[in-house]
Design an enzyme around this catalytic site. Structure first.
Site, PDB file in Angstrom:
ATOM      1  N   GLY A 240       0.779  -1.226   0.000  1.00  0.00           N
ATOM      2  CA  GLY A 240       0.000   0.000   0.000  1.00  0.00           C
ATOM      3  C   GLY A 240       0.811   1.275   0.000  1.00  0.00           C
ATOM      4  O   GLY A 240       0.254   2.367  -0.120  1.00  0.00           O
ATOM      5  N   ARG A 320      -5.445   3.008 -15.500  1.00  0.00           N
ATOM      6  CA  ARG A 320      -5.658   3.717 -14.232  1.00  0.00           C
ATOM      7  C   ARG A 320      -6.423   5.046 -14.371  1.00  0.00           C
ATOM      8  O   ARG A 320      -7.323   5.313 -13.590  1.00  0.00           O
ATOM      9  CB  ARG A 320      -4.328   3.933 -13.505  1.00  0.00           C
ATOM     10  CG  ARG A 320      -3.576   2.622 -13.240  1.00  0.00           C
ATOM     11  CD  ARG A 320      -2.375   2.775 -12.323  1.00  0.00           C
ATOM     12  NE  ARG A 320      -2.773   3.036 -10.964  1.00  0.00           N
ATOM     13  CZ  ARG A 320      -2.798   4.219 -10.393  1.00  0.00           C
ATOM     14  NH1 ARG A 320      -2.398   5.296 -11.059  1.00  0.00           N
ATOM     15  NH2 ARG A 320      -3.202   4.353  -9.156  1.00  0.00           N
ATOM     16  N   CYS A 351     -11.947   3.181 -28.783  1.00  0.00           N
ATOM     17  CA  CYS A 351     -13.251   3.734 -29.131  1.00  0.00           C
ATOM     18  C   CYS A 351     -14.159   3.870 -27.926  1.00  0.00           C
ATOM     19  O   CYS A 351     -15.181   3.182 -27.825  1.00  0.00           O
ATOM     20  CB  CYS A 351     -13.904   2.864 -30.195  1.00  0.00           C
ATOM     21  SG  CYS A 351     -13.449   3.413 -31.819  1.00  0.00           S
TER      22      CYS A 351
HETATM   23  N1  LLP Z   1      -0.641  -7.142  -0.819  1.00  0.00           N
HETATM   24  C1  LLP Z   1      -1.898  -7.441  -1.148  1.00  0.00           C
HETATM   25  C2  LLP Z   1      -2.579  -8.550  -0.494  1.00  0.00           C
HETATM   26  C3  LLP Z   1      -2.561  -6.686  -2.132  1.00  0.00           C
HETATM   27  O1  LLP Z   1      -3.805  -6.985  -2.457  1.00  0.00           O
HETATM   28  C4  LLP Z   1      -1.876  -5.621  -2.768  1.00  0.00           C
HETATM   29  C5  LLP Z   1      -2.526  -4.812  -3.804  1.00  0.00           C
HETATM   30  C6  LLP Z   1      -0.548  -5.358  -2.402  1.00  0.00           C
HETATM   31  C7  LLP Z   1       0.035  -6.130  -1.413  1.00  0.00           C
HETATM   32  C8  LLP Z   1       0.292  -4.282  -3.037  1.00  0.00           C
HETATM   33  O2  LLP Z   1      -0.219  -3.019  -2.950  1.00  0.00           O
HETATM   34  P1  LLP Z   1       0.687  -1.763  -3.386  1.00  0.00           P
HETATM   35  O3  LLP Z   1       1.882  -1.720  -2.478  1.00  0.00           O
HETATM   36  O4  LLP Z   1       1.094  -1.955  -4.795  1.00  0.00           O
HETATM   37  O5  LLP Z   1      -0.198  -0.605  -3.210  1.00  0.00           O
HETATM   38  N2  LLP Z   1      -4.816  -1.520  -9.515  1.00  0.00           N
HETATM   39  C9  LLP Z   1      -4.707  -0.565  -8.421  1.00  0.00           C
HETATM   40  C10 LLP Z   1      -3.987  -1.156  -7.232  1.00  0.00           C
HETATM   41  C11 LLP Z   1      -4.648  -2.407  -6.700  1.00  0.00           C
HETATM   42  C12 LLP Z   1      -3.859  -3.049  -5.629  1.00  0.00           C
HETATM   43  C13 LLP Z   1      -4.450  -4.359  -5.227  1.00  0.00           C
HETATM   44  N3  LLP Z   1      -3.743  -5.004  -4.192  1.00  0.00           N
HETATM   45  C14 LLP Z   1      -4.001   0.697  -8.944  1.00  0.00           C
HETATM   46  O6  LLP Z   1      -3.661   0.756 -10.124  1.00  0.00           O
HETATM   47  O7  LLP Z   1      -3.839   1.652  -8.197  1.00  0.00           O
END
Ligand code: LLP
Length: 428
Positions: A240, A320, A351
């Site tokens: 996150g 995104r 499109c």
């Molecule tokens: N761990 C788990 C269990 C997760 O579900 C996720 C992300 C992460 C770690 C890593 O999160 P990060 O550090 O990358 O924020 N498509 C969205 C992001 C979805 C993230 C889903 N889970 C975007 O483009 O912002």
């Protein structure tokens, strides 16, 4: 300006020692470009920040951010583990050389077949529901496995509702109230529960909700330790960690962040008498986000009711902005630092009206055939791409010290059709 980029002596955008314009010319557009050293630096910065405070620390890179094998190899070399959310990610991680022990499978709404795949692969399984636990227990070879549970700490955070994964609207994890019982049940079913996990959301720049989640998870872990007799080998706070997408957004002060999280962690370990488990986090975006660029060429400038700058990429290559309304900074590759002189919409070639990389964005003068760089395209860009509108996916290259390698070939039209079968009767 908190965005990460460099300019070379010609005044062009430079990526990993290569000229972005030359890359676009040589490999064609659209093109994903990754900066190898930036990935390594990002990994080391976050690893160093935490491990200097608490040495029993492990990163599980969230593969979903970018599953290219080269990226996975880099992180394997750096010492990372993998957070995998599907059998496909497990398969990729194993192929990239990760030991199964260093892969944590956190699936949700997983079939029993997928659980069997994870079990047979020897990876650690992080369970999301009682259903998953009971179904796992029925599978051959499951008894005795070291498992963990994902808990919903009722704290959530993230850059968009879709990316908040804690709280009562979230489909993820087990409830705090059922935690002690589920660990007891795991013991009864013959498992070896050794971990606890949470992930509250994605794109977090404010440390407060993350700290709150750490506190809640540690209190739950404390009760599970004391009431269900679980000896934790690892406690995982998920990913996150955010990055700035706009020039004004702050950079996460990683040393301060790590210091605060570790202090909380240590005090809770001693409060509950938990003995030195591995502390884990699962960053994805933080590691690869600002190491990636999507180069796209302007083909049409149209003055309609508004001014549209039309490019040769679309939301199939970077979803995104369309999916979350996310801001991605855009630079003109041959003058990344030029002053802005106009507000334009940067539109893709798909499109749909929602296919915009930017609306009303201040940008410098732009001409047809200019190359634009869409920034922060290393995370959740290629990995969320599609062939929508029958558009073959762009190539991916990785650059280090000016050396360029193609790590995924540009797709062809026949790639788009390669899995289709036309039944014989349609030839009659
Ligand atoms: N761990 C788990 C269990 C997760 O579900 C996720 C992300 C992460 C770690 C890593 O999160 P990060 O550090 O990358 O924020 N498509 C969205 C992001 C979805 C993230 C889903 N889970 C975007 O483009 O912002």
């Amino acid at each position: 300006m908190n965005l990460h980029f460099k300019t070379n002596e010609k005044g062009n955008l430079e990526i990993g020692g290569a000229d972005a314009l030359e890359l676009a010319h040589k490999y064609g557009t659209p093109l994903y470009v990754l900066d190898e050293m930036r990935i390594r630096d990002n990994y080391q910065r976050v690893h160093q920040a935490f491990s200097s405070e608490y040495s029993n620390f492990q990163i599980f890179y969230a593969a979903k951010a970018n599953t290219n094998l080269a990226v996975m190899r880099i992180l394997e070399q750096e010492g990372s583990g993998i957070d995998a959310v599907s059998p496909g990610e497990i398969y990729t991680a194993l192929l990239a050389g990760f030991e199964p022990e260093r892969i944590l499978f956190t699936g949700n709404n997983v079939t029993s077949e997928e659980l069997q795949f994870a079990l047979d692969s020897g990876v650690r399984i992080n369970l999301d529901s009682v259903s998953m636990l009971e179904r796992l227990a029925k599978l051959p070879g499951a008894k005795g496995s070291r498992i963990s549970f994902r808990v919903n700490p009722m704290v959530g955070a993230g850059h968009h509702d879709h990316c908040i994964t804690g709280g009562e609207l979230s489909k993820f994890g087990i409830m705090e109230q059922e935690a002690v019982e589920i660990y007891k049940k795991a013991h009864k079913l013959g498992f070896n529960p050794v971990g606890i996990h949470t992930h509250i959301g994605s794109g977090i720049l404010d440390p407060e909700p993350f700290k709150l989640a750490v506190q809640v998870l540690m209190d739950i872990a404390g009760r599970v330790h004391q009431e269900a007799g679980v000896e934790f080998e690892f406690i995982d706070f998920g990913g996150g960690l955010g990055i700035p997408y706009t020039p004004e957004e702050p950079v996460l002060e990683i040393k301060k962040f790590a210091g605060e999280i570790v202090a909380l962690y240590k005090s809770k370990l001693s409060e509950y008498g938990i003995d030195n488990p591995t502390m884990c986090i699962e960053p994805g975006r933080y590691i690869v986000g600002d190491a990636g660029y999507l180069l796209t060429r302007v083909n049409t400038i149209k003055q309609s009711y508004r001014k549209f700058v039309g490019v040769d990429a679309g939301f199939n290559t970077l979803l995104r902005p369309t999916m979350y309304g996310s801001y991605h900074h855009i630079l003109v590759a041959d003058k990344p630092e030029a002053p802005t002189t106009q507000n334009v919409d940067v539109a893709g070639n798909i499109c749909e009206s929602g296919d915009l990389f930017a609306r009303d964005r201040p940008l410098p003068e732009i001409e047809e055939s200019d190359v634009l760089s869409i920034m922060n395209a290393g995370a959740y860009s290629f990995s969320m791409s599609s062939q929508y509108n029958s558009r073959p996916l762009p190539a991916e290259v990785i650059v280090n010290n000016g050396k360029v390698d193609v790590i995924r070939d540009r797709e062809t039209y026949s790639d788009i059709l390669s899995k289709q079968n036309l039944p014989l009767r349609f030839f009659k």
